[in-house]
Design a protein around this motif. Structure first.
Motif, mmCIF file in Angstrom:
data_model
loop_
_atom_site.group_PDB
_atom_site.id
_atom_site.type_symbol
_atom_site.label_atom_id
_atom_site.label_comp_id
_atom_site.label_asym_id
_atom_site.label_seq_id
_atom_site.Cartn_x
_atom_site.Cartn_y
_atom_site.Cartn_z
ATOM 1 N N LEU A 1 0.794 -1.229 0.000
ATOM 2 C CA LEU A 1 0.000 0.000 0.000
ATOM 3 C C LEU A 1 0.827 1.280 0.000
ATOM 4 N N ALA A 2 2.013 1.275 0.606
ATOM 5 C CA ALA A 2 2.774 2.518 0.709
ATOM 6 C C ALA A 2 4.268 2.341 0.465
ATOM 7 N N GLY A 3 4.815 1.220 0.855
ATOM 8 C CA GLY A 3 6.258 1.042 0.852
ATOM 9 C C GLY A 3 6.914 1.173 -0.503
ATOM 10 N N LEU B 1 2.809 12.656 4.107
ATOM 11 C CA LEU B 1 1.587 13.244 4.655
ATOM 12 C C LEU B 1 0.361 12.838 3.834
ATOM 13 N N VAL B 2 0.452 12.951 2.520
ATOM 14 C CA VAL B 2 -0.675 12.599 1.652
ATOM 15 C C VAL B 2 -0.984 11.103 1.750
ATOM 16 N N THR B 3 0.062 10.276 1.710
ATOM 17 C CA THR B 3 -0.135 8.835 1.818
ATOM 18 C C THR B 3 -0.715 8.460 3.176
ATOM 19 N N LEU C 1 -0.925 1.981 9.351
ATOM 20 C CA LEU C 1 0.016 2.312 8.284
ATOM 21 C C LEU C 1 0.091 3.821 8.070
ATOM 22 N N GLY C 2 -1.030 4.484 8.192
ATOM 23 C CA GLY C 2 -1.036 5.942 8.089
ATOM 24 C C GLY C 2 -0.241 6.582 9.212
ATOM 25 N N LEU C 3 -0.394 6.053 10.410
ATOM 26 C CA LEU C 3 0.381 6.572 11.544
ATOM 27 C C LEU C 3 1.873 6.334 11.343
ATOM 28 N N ALA C 4 2.234 5.203 10.765
ATOM 29 C CA ALA C 4 3.644 4.936 10.456
ATOM 30 C C ALA C 4 4.163 5.940 9.424
ATOM 31 N N ASN C 5 3.326 6.304 8.469
ATOM 32 C CA ASN C 5 3.720 7.329 7.505
ATOM 33 C C ASN C 5 3.989 8.655 8.188
ATOM 34 N N PHE C 6 3.153 9.008 9.146
ATOM 35 C CA PHE C 6 3.359 10.258 9.874
ATOM 36 C C PHE C 6 4.655 10.217 10.679
#
Length: 133
Positions: free
Chosen positions: A12-14, A86-88, A101-106
């Protein structure tokens, strides 16, 4: 649990964030004088691929050169990489499954803004005050 989170993160993000860091590294390598920044970008790209179970800690030997380098990094690459996190992160937080996963992005935003003078280590080796995933 870390393996499951890392696998979902990878899809999803990596991959996307690692590609952004690889692009930043390529830009830094082309500019030649910023090659050390490119090396740092590749190091963070690997971290962005598989973040759970690893953390970022400050290096005790980081000094003025790291601070000056961080300012240069912020201007060249840091702001748009942080914006990508931030957007991801916001997009992932729109679903219940994506919230961790969003918190990990932050949590990756500070290292994307100021990467020099920091080291990526296993959570087991991290000292007190380290931000873990």
């Amino acid at each position: 649990m870390r393996l499951l989170l890392n696998l979902v993160w990878l899809v999803l993000a990596g991959v996307w964030m690692a590609l952004a860091y690889a692009l930043a590294a390529l830009i830094c390598f082309v500019l030649i004088i910023t090659i050390p920044f490119g090396v740092a970008a590749l190091r963070i790209a690997l971290f962005a691929l598989w973040p759970f179970g690893r953390t970022v800690v400050r290096r005790p030997d980081a000094g003025l050169a790291s601070g000056i380098g961080n300012v240069l990094w912020l201007v060249l690459c840091g702001w748009w990489l942080a914006l990508g996190h931030l957007v991801t992160g916001i997009a992932l937080c729109l679903t219940i499954i994506g919230i961790p996963l969003g918190l990990a992005n932050f949590k990756l935003i500070p290292v994307s803004l100021l990467p020099l003078g920091r080291e990526i280590v296993d959570v087991d080796r991290a000292g007190p005050g380290a931000v873990s995933f």
